[in-house]
Design a protein around this motif. Structure first.
Motif, PDB file in Angstrom:
ATOM      1  N   LEU A   1      19.274   8.003  -9.987  1.00  0.00           N
ATOM      2  CA  LEU A   1      18.045   7.057 -10.004  1.00  0.00           C
ATOM      3  C   LEU A   1      16.745   6.952 -10.318  1.00  0.00           C
ATOM      4  N   ALA A   2      16.324   7.106 -10.985  1.00  0.00           N
ATOM      5  CA  ALA A   2      14.696   7.691 -11.348  1.00  0.00           C
ATOM      6  C   ALA A   2      13.877   6.591  -9.629  1.00  0.00           C
ATOM      7  N   VAL A   3      12.948   7.216  -9.161  1.00  0.00           N
ATOM      8  CA  VAL A   3      12.473   6.467  -7.771  1.00  0.00           C
ATOM      9  C   VAL A   3      11.662   5.298  -8.148  1.00  0.00           C
TER      10      VAL A   3
ATOM     11  N   ASP B   1       2.521   1.053  -7.604  1.00  0.00           N
ATOM     12  CA  ASP B   1       1.900   0.998  -8.301  1.00  0.00           C
ATOM     13  C   ASP B   1       1.915   0.066  -9.108  1.00  0.00           C
ATOM     14  N   GLY B   2       2.659  -1.083  -9.339  1.00  0.00           N
ATOM     15  CA  GLY B   2       3.088  -2.029  -9.210  1.00  0.00           C
ATOM     16  C   GLY B   2       3.337  -2.678 -11.235  1.00  0.00           C
TER      17      GLY B   2
ATOM     18  N   THR C   1       4.833   7.934  -3.104  1.00  0.00           N
ATOM     19  CA  THR C   1       4.845   9.075  -2.688  1.00  0.00           C
ATOM     20  C   THR C   1       6.245   9.905  -1.975  1.00  0.00           C
ATOM     21  N   ALA C   2       6.107  11.765  -2.226  1.00  0.00           N
ATOM     22  CA  ALA C   2       7.510  11.736  -1.638  1.00  0.00           C
ATOM     23  C   ALA C   2       7.238  11.760   0.398  1.00  0.00           C
TER      24      ALA C   2
ATOM     25  N   ASP D   1       0.803  -1.120   0.194  1.00  0.00           N
ATOM     26  CA  ASP D   1      -0.641  -0.069  -0.329  1.00  0.00           C
ATOM     27  C   ASP D   1       0.758   1.205  -0.593  1.00  0.00           C
ATOM     28  N   GLY D   2       1.984   0.951  -1.091  1.00  0.00           N
ATOM     29  CA  GLY D   2       2.653   2.179  -0.621  1.00  0.00           C
ATOM     30  C   GLY D   2       3.424   2.322   0.059  1.00  0.00           C
ATOM     31  N   VAL D   3       3.372   1.836   0.961  1.00  0.00           N
ATOM     32  CA  VAL D   3       4.338   2.263   2.214  1.00  0.00           C
ATOM     33  C   VAL D   3       6.142   0.434   2.276  1.00  0.00           C
ATOM     34  N   TYR D   4       6.774   1.247   2.216  1.00  0.00           N
ATOM     35  CA  TYR D   4       8.116   0.452   2.050  1.00  0.00           C
ATOM     36  C   TYR D   4       8.595  -0.574   3.875  1.00  0.00           C
ATOM     37  N   TYR D   5       8.567  -1.142   4.247  1.00  0.00           N
ATOM     38  CA  TYR D   5       8.855  -1.986   5.351  1.00  0.00           C
ATOM     39  C   TYR D   5      10.776  -2.037   5.174  1.00  0.00           C
ATOM     40  N   TYR D   6      11.518  -1.459   5.171  1.00  0.00           N
ATOM     41  CA  TYR D   6      12.786  -2.005   5.241  1.00  0.00           C
ATOM     42  C   TYR D   6      13.524  -2.996   6.346  1.00  0.00           C
TER      43      TYR D   6
END
Length: 358
Positions: free
Chosen positions: A348-350, A299-300, A355-356, A61-66
């Motif tokens: 590099l492009a994100v 966005d998949g 989202t920012a 859902d647009g959230v990254y967990y590292y």
């Protein structure tokens, strides 16, 4: 912050297609000005952090967990901007106990969302026997929608036929599978098993790949480790893996491939690439790239790889291994093109749709 987004200058006097073009440009500009929207042309630079071996990213859902190897604990970084991972809040979600089978050498954590819950798979050993003969894979479970919150409950050690490391899971055609790097004599093989649930293995447990090429035996060890599943756009199946000893500059990624309708438990279904698919690039100052993971853009539409690498020769398996990401491209035949490890500091492009707002 208040966003001033009135109609673009001249839009009231422009007619037809020209007016629609101006209004569209105005709308895009306003959208880009909103908090949390990634502007076109936004970039990031590798490495994401100065240190982080065995890195992993789960995007939901647009959230990254590292997460990555910390040795005595597992922590999660949470952000909407993977390029600003160094600014993300960090939550320690589990600490190794003072004694017992998972009390030390906590390596290679992986976060997976399965059937509505989060699971953390990780390697660990006993302080009293911190050696290969006592390394196993363990799993934690969390029912919270946010893995940095809620309670992590231990589901114990996976009952693998052999001791080993670097466990991962994947779902295919409604079935769950577990793959790990098993110690078999003087080598490390890739072994797969079906799962009856996210913490229980079924049968059979099958050895599907062994070190056979010279590039898989650098550094004095015969090693296949860090398996990761990837399904291609045409349905072809892939398992990447890290080959050779991590202290060798020749540590690199190999790839197994199988047909879309293949049975992943059939060793004959998997075909190994005869050469590394992602290796050191002295020209770009990147050495020993490996232990990767895969994630999709928000966005998949894009596949991304996260991996660790050294910024100089002879750095071995130390704390200078740093996490890096770059996009994976797909060839017309449905096979992945990992390219060459990007140079540190290169813009590099994100990921698409990111989202920012962290």
């Amino acid at each position: 912050m208040r966003i001033a987004c009135g109609p673009a200058s001249g839009s009231r006097t422009t007619t037809g297609r020209g007016r629609r073009t101006v209004l569209a440009a105005w709308a895009l500009a306003c959208l880009a000005a909103l908090p949390g929207h990634a502007r076109a042309g936004e970039t990031f630079r590798n490495p994401l952090l100065p240190s982080g071996a065995d890195p992993w990213v789960a995007q939901r859902d647009g959230v990254y967990y590292y997460t990555s190897t910390l040795g005595d604990r597992i922590a999660l970084w949470k952000t909407r901007d993977i390029g600003r991972l160094d600014k993300a809040p960090v939550t320690v979600v589990w600490r190794a106990p003072a004694s017992g089978p998972e009390s030390t050498s906590v390596w290679a954590p992986e976060l997976h969302f399965i059937a509505g819950k989060w699971y953390l798979y990780y390697t660990a050993a006993d302080k009293a026997h911190d050696d290969d003969a006592h390394r196993h894979v363990f799993v934690l479970e969390n029912a919270s929608a946010d893995p940095t919150q809620g309670q992590w409950v231990s589901r114990g050690m996976l009952k693998t036929a052999r001791n080993g490391i670097d466990g991962t899971v994947f779902e295919l055609r409604g079935k769950l599978y577990f793959v790990y790097s098993a110690y078999v004599g003087d080598r490390s093989d890739l072994v797969i098993a079906p799962m009856t649930n996210p913490w229980t293995l079924g049968q059979p447990e099958v050895d599907i790949a062994q070190p056979t090429y010279a590039w898989e035996m650098q550094g004095g060890r015969k090693i296949l480790e860090g398996p990761e599943f990837l399904e291609g756009p045409t349905g072809r199946l892939f398992l990447s893996y890290s080959a050779s000893a991590c202290w060798s500059d020749h540590y690199a990624l190999g790839l197994l491939g199988a047909a879309p309708d293949a049975d992943p438990l059939d060793p004959a279904a998997w075909h190994k690439s005869p050469t590394p698919v992602f290796a050191q690039s002295p020209a770009n100052g990147v050495y020993a790239p490996g232990h990767n993971g895969f994630f999709e853009s928000p966005d998949g539409t894009q596949t991304w790889i996260i991996y660790h690498a050294n910024g100089g020769p002879g750095w071995k398996c130390g704390t200078r291994r740093s996490p890096r990401i770059q996009q994976v491209h797909w060839r017309s035949d449905g096979t992945p093109d990992f390219g060459v490890p990007a140079k540190a500091g290169e813009a590099l492009a994100v990921p698409s749709g990111q989202t920012a707002t962290p």
